[in-house]
Scaffold this motif. Structure first.
Motif, PDB file in Angstrom:
ATOM      1  N   MET A  70       0.844  -1.186   0.000  1.00  0.00           N
ATOM      2  CA  MET A  70       0.000   0.000   0.000  1.00  0.00           C
ATOM      3  C   MET A  70       0.883   1.241   0.000  1.00  0.00           C
ATOM      4  SD  MET A  70      -2.796   1.187   2.831  1.00  0.00           S
ATOM      5  CE  MET A  70      -4.358   1.509   2.093  1.00  0.00           C
ATOM      6  N   GLY A  71       0.487   2.240  -0.776  1.00  0.00           N
ATOM      7  CA  GLY A  71       1.236   3.493  -0.834  1.00  0.00           C
ATOM      8  C   GLY A  71       0.959   4.361   0.375  1.00  0.00           C
ATOM      9  N   LYS A  72       1.463   5.570   0.306  1.00  0.00           N
ATOM     10  CA  LYS A  72       1.284   6.516   1.397  1.00  0.00           C
ATOM     11  C   LYS A  72      -0.186   6.928   1.507  1.00  0.00           C
ATOM     12  CE  LYS A  72       3.539  10.436   3.437  1.00  0.00           C
ATOM     13  NZ  LYS A  72       4.595  11.405   3.358  1.00  0.00           N
ATOM     14  N   ILE A  73      -0.658   7.051   2.733  1.00  0.00           N
ATOM     15  CA  ILE A  73      -2.044   7.449   3.020  1.00  0.00           C
ATOM     16  C   ILE A  73      -2.167   8.965   2.857  1.00  0.00           C
ATOM     17  CG2 ILE A  73      -3.835   7.551   4.799  1.00  0.00           C
ATOM     18  CD1 ILE A  73      -3.247   4.706   3.808  1.00  0.00           C
ATOM     19  N   LYS A  74      -3.200   9.386   2.112  1.00  0.00           N
ATOM     20  CA  LYS A  74      -3.448  10.816   1.903  1.00  0.00           C
ATOM     21  C   LYS A  74      -4.744  11.201   2.613  1.00  0.00           C
ATOM     22  CE  LYS A  74      -2.766  12.575  -2.123  1.00  0.00           C
ATOM     23  NZ  LYS A  74      -2.930  12.891  -3.549  1.00  0.00           N
ATOM     24  N   LEU A  75      -4.651  12.243   3.435  1.00  0.00           N
ATOM     25  CA  LEU A  75      -5.813  12.730   4.163  1.00  0.00           C
ATOM     26  C   LEU A  75      -6.404  13.967   3.502  1.00  0.00           C
ATOM     27  CD1 LEU A  75      -4.636  12.513   7.894  1.00  0.00           C
ATOM     28  CD2 LEU A  75      -5.936  10.831   6.565  1.00  0.00           C
ATOM     29  N   GLY A  76      -7.696  14.091   3.579  1.00  0.00           N
ATOM     30  CA  GLY A  76      -8.383  15.338   3.282  1.00  0.00           C
ATOM     31  C   GLY A  76      -8.503  16.080   4.602  1.00  0.00           C
ATOM     32  N   PHE A  77      -7.897  17.251   4.701  1.00  0.00           N
ATOM     33  CA  PHE A  77      -7.894  18.040   5.939  1.00  0.00           C
ATOM     34  C   PHE A  77      -8.988  19.098   5.861  1.00  0.00           C
ATOM     35  CE2 PHE A  77      -5.930  21.774   8.251  1.00  0.00           C
ATOM     36  CZ  PHE A  77      -6.318  21.353   9.508  1.00  0.00           C
ATOM     37  N   VAL A  78      -9.940  19.023   6.795  1.00  0.00           N
ATOM     38  CA  VAL A  78     -11.088  19.916   6.809  1.00  0.00           C
ATOM     39  C   VAL A  78     -11.128  20.689   8.122  1.00  0.00           C
ATOM     40  CG1 VAL A  78     -13.602  20.061   6.617  1.00  0.00           C
ATOM     41  CG2 VAL A  78     -12.358  18.312   5.357  1.00  0.00           C
ATOM     42  N   PRO A  79     -10.459  21.842   8.171  1.00  0.00           N
ATOM     43  CA  PRO A  79     -10.609  22.685   9.355  1.00  0.00           C
ATOM     44  C   PRO A  79     -11.950  23.410   9.271  1.00  0.00           C
ATOM     45  CG  PRO A  79      -9.105  23.722   7.795  1.00  0.00           C
ATOM     46  CD  PRO A  79      -9.512  22.390   7.206  1.00  0.00           C
ATOM     47  N   THR A  80     -12.715  23.361  10.337  1.00  0.00           N
ATOM     48  CA  THR A  80     -14.064  23.909  10.313  1.00  0.00           C
ATOM     49  C   THR A  80     -14.264  24.923  11.427  1.00  0.00           C
ATOM     50  OG1 THR A  80     -16.407  23.302  10.234  1.00  0.00           O
ATOM     51  CG2 THR A  80     -14.997  21.978  11.665  1.00  0.00           C
ATOM     52  N   ARG A  81     -15.264  25.761  11.252  1.00  0.00           N
ATOM     53  CA  ARG A  81     -15.577  26.776  12.265  1.00  0.00           C
ATOM     54  C   ARG A  81     -17.062  27.070  12.258  1.00  0.00           C
ATOM     55  NH1 ARG A  81     -17.346  31.563  10.405  1.00  0.00           N
ATOM     56  NH2 ARG A  81     -16.648  32.336   8.392  1.00  0.00           N
ATOM     57  N   ARG A  82     -17.491  27.752  13.297  1.00  0.00           N
ATOM     58  CA  ARG A  82     -18.847  28.298  13.365  1.00  0.00           C
ATOM     59  C   ARG A  82     -18.730  29.779  13.701  1.00  0.00           C
ATOM     60  NH1 ARG A  82     -23.428  25.104  16.071  1.00  0.00           N
ATOM     61  NH2 ARG A  82     -23.195  24.001  14.131  1.00  0.00           N
ATOM     62  N   SER A  83     -19.581  30.589  13.106  1.00  0.00           N
ATOM     63  CA  SER A  83     -19.444  32.046  13.178  1.00  0.00           C
ATOM     64  C   SER A  83     -19.668  32.652  14.555  1.00  0.00           C
ATOM     65  CB  SER A  83     -20.387  32.712  12.172  1.00  0.00           C
ATOM     66  OG  SER A  83     -21.725  32.388  12.483  1.00  0.00           O
ATOM     67  N   VAL A  84     -20.271  31.950  15.494  1.00  0.00           N
ATOM     68  CA  VAL A  84     -20.495  32.543  16.807  1.00  0.00           C
ATOM     69  C   VAL A  84     -19.211  32.613  17.638  1.00  0.00           C
ATOM     70  CG1 VAL A  84     -22.931  31.919  16.915  1.00  0.00           C
ATOM     71  CG2 VAL A  84     -21.218  30.363  17.856  1.00  0.00           C
TER      72      VAL A  84
END
Length: 155
Positions: A1-15
């Motif tokens: 198996m090759g290198k694992i690739k992550l999808g990075f999702v930094p999230t926020r809420r406006s309050v």
């Protein structure tokens, strides 16, 4: 198996503090780079590089599918947008890790910059409603050994 690739999702809420969410997203990116984690993130999706608006979900989904990510890392940089995150996770169908930086105490006026722990609880509840399996890391700072260990264990 090759290198694992992550999808990075930094999230926020406006309050909560958007500026602080941007700061924690960048701190997390830098830490992942220093650990040699292969990831693709939301840079270029919007001005903040954060996930908070339903209108961005399709673009993020397409970007991550084109990059052939192996897992999704959702970082609650101040709280989170649980339904948008759950819909994204459902769309992608890859393993999911949720985390948020350890919350600081409120300031002298009772103002809080974030409530990442509550964001993780809320997102976990919605992920279960969407029948999306996930794991989580404890709330910790990016420089804590728990962050590195949790991220490496997920990978």
């Amino acid at each position: 198996m090759g290198k694992i690739k992550l999808g990075f999702v930094p999230t926020r809420r406006s309050v909560f503090s958007s500026a602080d969410a941007v700061k924690y997203a960048e701190l997390t990116r830098q830490k992942m780079k220093s650990l040699g984690v292969d990831f693709i993130d939301l840079t270029g999706i919007n001005n903040e590089g954060l996930f908070f608006d339903e209108k961005d979900r399709e673009v993020v989904t397409n970007k991550f599918k084109a990059a052939q990510i192996d897992g999704l890392f959702i970082a609650h940089c101040n709280f989170g947008t649980e339904y948008i995150c759950a819909r994204l996770a459902k769309d992608l169908g890859v393993p999911v890790l949720i985390w948020g930086p350890r919350d600081e105490a409120p300031d002298s006026h009772g103002i809080r910059l974030r409530d990442s722990q509550c964001g993780i609880f809320a997102t976990g509840k919605v992920l279960r409603r969407f029948n999306v399996k996930f794991t989580y890391m404890i709330n910790c700072h990016v420089d804590d050994v728990a962050f590195e260990r949790g991220l490496q264990n997920f990978i």
